[in-house]
Scaffold this motif. Structure first.
Motif, PDB file in Angstrom:
ATOM      1  N   PRO A 146       0.806  -1.228   0.000  1.00 29.40           N
ATOM      2  CA  PRO A 146       0.000   0.000   0.000  1.00 29.40           C
ATOM      3  C   PRO A 146       0.837   1.275   0.000  1.00 29.40           C
ATOM      4  CG  PRO A 146      -0.933  -1.601   1.517  1.00 29.40           C
ATOM      5  CD  PRO A 146       0.391  -2.154   1.074  1.00 29.40           C
ATOM      6  N   SER A 147       2.086   1.184   0.433  1.00 30.65           N
ATOM      7  CA  SER A 147       2.973   2.356   0.434  1.00 30.65           C
ATOM      8  C   SER A 147       3.304   2.824  -0.975  1.00 30.65           C
ATOM      9  CB  SER A 147       4.279   2.017   1.156  1.00 30.65           C
ATOM     10  OG  SER A 147       5.010   1.039   0.424  1.00 30.65           O
ATOM     11  N   GLY A 148       3.107   1.940  -1.962  1.00 32.94           N
ATOM     12  CA  GLY A 148       3.454   2.277  -3.339  1.00 32.94           C
ATOM     13  C   GLY A 148       4.852   1.836  -3.734  1.00 32.94           C
ATOM     14  N   GLN A 149       5.666   1.442  -2.751  1.00 33.72           N
ATOM     15  CA  GLN A 149       7.030   0.979  -3.033  1.00 33.72           C
ATOM     16  C   GLN A 149       7.004  -0.505  -3.404  1.00 33.72           C
ATOM     17  OE1 GLN A 149       9.714   3.048  -3.058  1.00 33.72           O
ATOM     18  NE2 GLN A 149       8.254   4.694  -2.626  1.00 33.72           N
ATOM     19  N   VAL A 150       7.702  -0.864  -4.465  1.00 33.40           N
ATOM     20  CA  VAL A 150       7.670  -2.264  -4.906  1.00 33.40           C
ATOM     21  C   VAL A 150       8.932  -3.041  -4.524  1.00 33.40           C
ATOM     22  CG1 VAL A 150       6.092  -1.833  -6.815  1.00 33.40           C
ATOM     23  CG2 VAL A 150       8.559  -1.630  -7.196  1.00 33.40           C
ATOM     24  N   THR A 151       9.856  -2.392  -3.835  1.00 34.40           N
ATOM     25  CA  THR A 151      11.074  -3.092  -3.414  1.00 34.40           C
ATOM     26  C   THR A 151      10.710  -4.219  -2.453  1.00 34.40           C
ATOM     27  OG1 THR A 151      12.333  -1.044  -3.593  1.00 34.40           O
ATOM     28  CG2 THR A 151      13.333  -2.843  -2.338  1.00 34.40           C
ATOM     29  N   PRO A 152      11.132  -5.457  -2.731  1.00 32.36           N
ATOM     30  CA  PRO A 152      10.773  -6.566  -1.841  1.00 32.36           C
ATOM     31  C   PRO A 152      11.443  -6.434  -0.477  1.00 32.36           C
ATOM     32  CG  PRO A 152      12.001  -7.348  -3.770  1.00 32.36           C
ATOM     33  CD  PRO A 152      11.903  -5.878  -3.895  1.00 32.36           C
ATOM     34  N   SER A 153      10.683  -6.724   0.564  1.00 34.32           N
ATOM     35  CA  SER A 153      11.226  -6.715   1.920  1.00 34.32           C
ATOM     36  C   SER A 153      11.913  -8.053   2.185  1.00 34.32           C
ATOM     37  CB  SER A 153      10.096  -6.515   2.928  1.00 34.32           C
ATOM     38  OG  SER A 153       9.267  -7.670   2.959  1.00 34.32           O
ATOM     39  N   PRO A 154      12.711  -8.150   3.248  1.00 34.82           N
ATOM     40  CA  PRO A 154      13.288  -9.457   3.612  1.00 34.82           C
ATOM     41  C   PRO A 154      12.214 -10.523   3.808  1.00 34.82           C
ATOM     42  CG  PRO A 154      14.409  -7.705   4.799  1.00 34.82           C
ATOM     43  CD  PRO A 154      13.249  -7.058   4.091  1.00 34.82           C
ATOM     44  N   ILE A 198       5.111 -28.617  -8.171  1.00 31.38           N
ATOM     45  CA  ILE A 198       4.337 -27.464  -8.648  1.00 31.38           C
ATOM     46  C   ILE A 198       5.268 -26.254  -8.638  1.00 31.38           C
ATOM     47  CG2 ILE A 198       2.298 -26.025  -8.302  1.00 31.38           C
ATOM     48  CD1 ILE A 198       1.114 -28.351  -6.661  1.00 31.38           C
ATOM     49  N   ALA A 199       5.551 -25.710  -9.799  1.00 38.87           N
ATOM     50  CA  ALA A 199       6.572 -24.669  -9.916  1.00 38.87           C
ATOM     51  C   ALA A 199       6.025 -23.282  -9.601  1.00 38.87           C
ATOM     52  CB  ALA A 199       7.148 -24.676 -11.327  1.00 38.87           C
ATOM     53  N   LEU A 200       6.748 -22.559  -8.754  1.00 35.76           N
ATOM     54  CA  LEU A 200       6.454 -21.138  -8.539  1.00 35.76           C
ATOM     55  C   LEU A 200       7.124 -20.364  -9.665  1.00 35.76           C
ATOM     56  CD1 LEU A 200       5.434 -18.714  -6.871  1.00 35.76           C
ATOM     57  CD2 LEU A 200       7.588 -18.811  -5.590  1.00 35.76           C
ATOM     58  N   LEU A 201       6.307 -19.804 -10.561  1.00 35.37           N
ATOM     59  CA  LEU A 201       6.861 -19.086 -11.709  1.00 35.37           C
ATOM     60  C   LEU A 201       7.323 -17.684 -11.349  1.00 35.37           C
ATOM     61  CD1 LEU A 201       4.558 -19.981 -14.735  1.00 35.37           C
ATOM     62  CD2 LEU A 201       6.698 -21.040 -14.009  1.00 35.37           C
ATOM     63  N   ASP A 202       6.607 -17.037 -10.417  1.00 39.33           N
ATOM     64  CA  ASP A 202       6.960 -15.655 -10.100  1.00 39.33           C
ATOM     65  C   ASP A 202       6.258 -15.217  -8.826  1.00 39.33           C
ATOM     66  OD1 ASP A 202       8.122 -13.157 -10.339  1.00 39.33           O
ATOM     67  OD2 ASP A 202       7.381 -12.790 -12.369  1.00 39.33           O
ATOM     68  N   HIS A 203       6.832 -14.218  -8.193  1.00 33.60           N
ATOM     69  CA  HIS A 203       6.187 -13.495  -7.097  1.00 33.60           C
ATOM     70  C   HIS A 203       6.218 -12.034  -7.514  1.00 33.60           C
ATOM     71  CE1 HIS A 203       5.939 -12.586  -2.480  1.00 33.60           C
ATOM     72  NE2 HIS A 203       5.053 -11.917  -3.187  1.00 33.60           N
ATOM     73  N   ILE A 204       5.038 -11.480  -7.721  1.00 33.56           N
ATOM     74  CA  ILE A 204       4.906 -10.115  -8.231  1.00 33.56           C
ATOM     75  C   ILE A 204       4.442  -9.200  -7.104  1.00 33.56           C
ATOM     76  CG2 ILE A 204       3.611  -8.640  -9.821  1.00 33.56           C
ATOM     77  CD1 ILE A 204       3.493 -11.096 -11.710  1.00 33.56           C
ATOM     78  N   ILE A 205       5.114  -8.066  -6.966  1.00 28.74           N
ATOM     79  CA  ILE A 205       4.736  -7.070  -5.964  1.00 28.74           C
ATOM     80  C   ILE A 205       4.167  -5.851  -6.687  1.00 28.74           C
ATOM     81  CG2 ILE A 205       5.539  -5.555  -4.113  1.00 28.74           C
ATOM     82  CD1 ILE A 205       7.779  -7.572  -3.594  1.00 28.74           C
ATOM     83  N   VAL A 206       2.984  -5.447  -6.262  1.00 23.78           N
ATOM     84  CA  VAL A 206       2.304  -4.295  -6.848  1.00 23.78           C
ATOM     85  C   VAL A 206       2.423  -3.111  -5.898  1.00 23.78           C
ATOM     86  CG1 VAL A 206       0.041  -3.355  -7.471  1.00 23.78           C
ATOM     87  CG2 VAL A 206       0.665  -5.679  -8.160  1.00 23.78           C
ATOM     88  N   GLY A 207       2.746  -1.951  -6.447  1.00 25.47           N
ATOM     89  CA  GLY A 207       2.772  -0.718  -5.662  1.00 25.47           C
ATOM     90  C   GLY A 207       2.230   0.410  -6.506  1.00 25.47           C
ATOM     91  N   GLY A 208       1.084   0.969  -6.114  1.00 27.88           N
ATOM     92  CA  GLY A 208       0.454   1.963  -6.978  1.00 27.88           C
ATOM     93  C   GLY A 208       0.085   1.303  -8.296  1.00 27.88           C
ATOM     94  N   HIS A 209       0.459   1.940  -9.393  1.00 26.04           N
ATOM     95  CA  HIS A 209       0.149   1.378 -10.711  1.00 26.04           C
ATOM     96  C   HIS A 209       1.380   0.741 -11.353  1.00 26.04           C
ATOM     97  CE1 HIS A 209      -3.989   2.812 -10.965  1.00 26.04           C
ATOM     98  NE2 HIS A 209      -3.569   3.904 -10.363  1.00 26.04           N
ATOM     99  N   THR A 210       2.368   0.391 -10.544  1.00 26.03           N
ATOM    100  CA  THR A 210       3.551  -0.292 -11.059  1.00 26.03           C
ATOM    101  C   THR A 210       3.681  -1.652 -10.378  1.00 26.03           C
ATOM    102  OG1 THR A 210       5.011   0.683  -9.386  1.00 26.03           O
ATOM    103  CG2 THR A 210       4.731   1.902 -11.447  1.00 26.03           C
ATOM    104  N   TYR A 211       4.584  -2.461 -10.900  1.00 25.42           N
ATOM    105  CA  TYR A 211       4.801  -3.768 -10.282  1.00 25.42           C
ATOM    106  C   TYR A 211       6.255  -4.183 -10.456  1.00 25.42           C
ATOM    107  CZ  TYR A 211       4.901  -5.957 -14.919  1.00 25.42           C
ATOM    108  OH  TYR A 211       5.251  -6.309 -16.195  1.00 25.42           O
TER     109      TYR A 211
END
Length: 207
Positions: free
Chosen positions: A157-165, A183-196
């Motif tokens: 919700p902060s809008g920052q997409v940098t992954p935390s630890p 079962i393969a994890l293809l990606d973990h996507i972080i959304v912040g504002g209108h960016t990801y």
């Protein structure tokens, strides 16, 4: 007429002045922006929120129409069952879907061997960390839908997409648990504002 230079307050005020005199319109606008800081938040307003703005039934109905317009304008075409998806497609879709959420939420998108969508579900709401987000709940749905692959998406919700630890630790746990089940994890996507941010594209998640 250059409308791009209008502030959010000015846009809402101009719209309301079609129904109200300027003084009353300005009062409603001030009440609205006392509750939120962006016109785009209007899509999340309901009757209870509108009661705080005005008691006038006609004006409430007009505002509900604006809310519905905002919702429909914000939506990208939904992910369809059978649609072939990539991190880019899901990132763009989810950044529009989750951009204005005030709480952290986590979604799972479940895919077959051809990266076709089998299902998508909101799994967690609230502060996300290793204690609240357990791989079991995410992978249980993967088994339910007979998924070969999955992508997880959550918002900041902060809008920052940098992954935390915590984000990175959760990703590695999900990847390890998924591998045990095939079962393969293809990606973990972080959304912040209108960016990801895509952890795979950033080389944080490596197969």
């Amino acid at each position: 007429m250059n409308l791009k230079n209008l502030t959010d307050k000015s846009v809402l005020s101009e719209l309301l002045e079609f129904l109200l005199d300027k003084q009353l319109a300005d009062q409603v606008v001030e009440r609205y922006f006392a509750q939120t800081d962006a016109l785009a938040q209007l899509q999340y307003f309901g009757v209870t929120d509108l009661n705080k703005l005005t008691a006038d039934a006609k004006l409430q109905y007009y505002l509900l129409l604006l809310c519905e317009f905002a919702k429909r304008y914000a939506l990208k075409p939904p992910l369809e069952l059978g649609q072939i998806c990539s991190s880019k497609v899901i990132g763009e879709y989810m950044s529009a879907k989750l951009a204005m959420r005030k709480q952290e939420v986590l979604w799972g998108v479940y895919l077959d061997t051809k990266n076709q969508v089998l299902a998508q579900e909101e799994i967690f709401v609230g502060t996300l960390n290793e204690a609240t987000v357990h791989p079991r709940e995410i992978l249980k749905l993967a088994l339910k839908y007979s998924a070969a692959r999955f992508i997880v998406v959550h918002n900041h919700p902060s809008g920052q997409v940098t992954p935390s630890p915590n984000d990175i630790a959760l990703t590695r746990r999900l990847q390890a648990c998924g591998e045990l089940l095939g079962i393969a994890l293809l990606d973990h996507i972080i959304v912040g504002g209108h960016t990801y941010l895509s952890m795979r594209e950033e080389k944080i998640l490596i197969r």
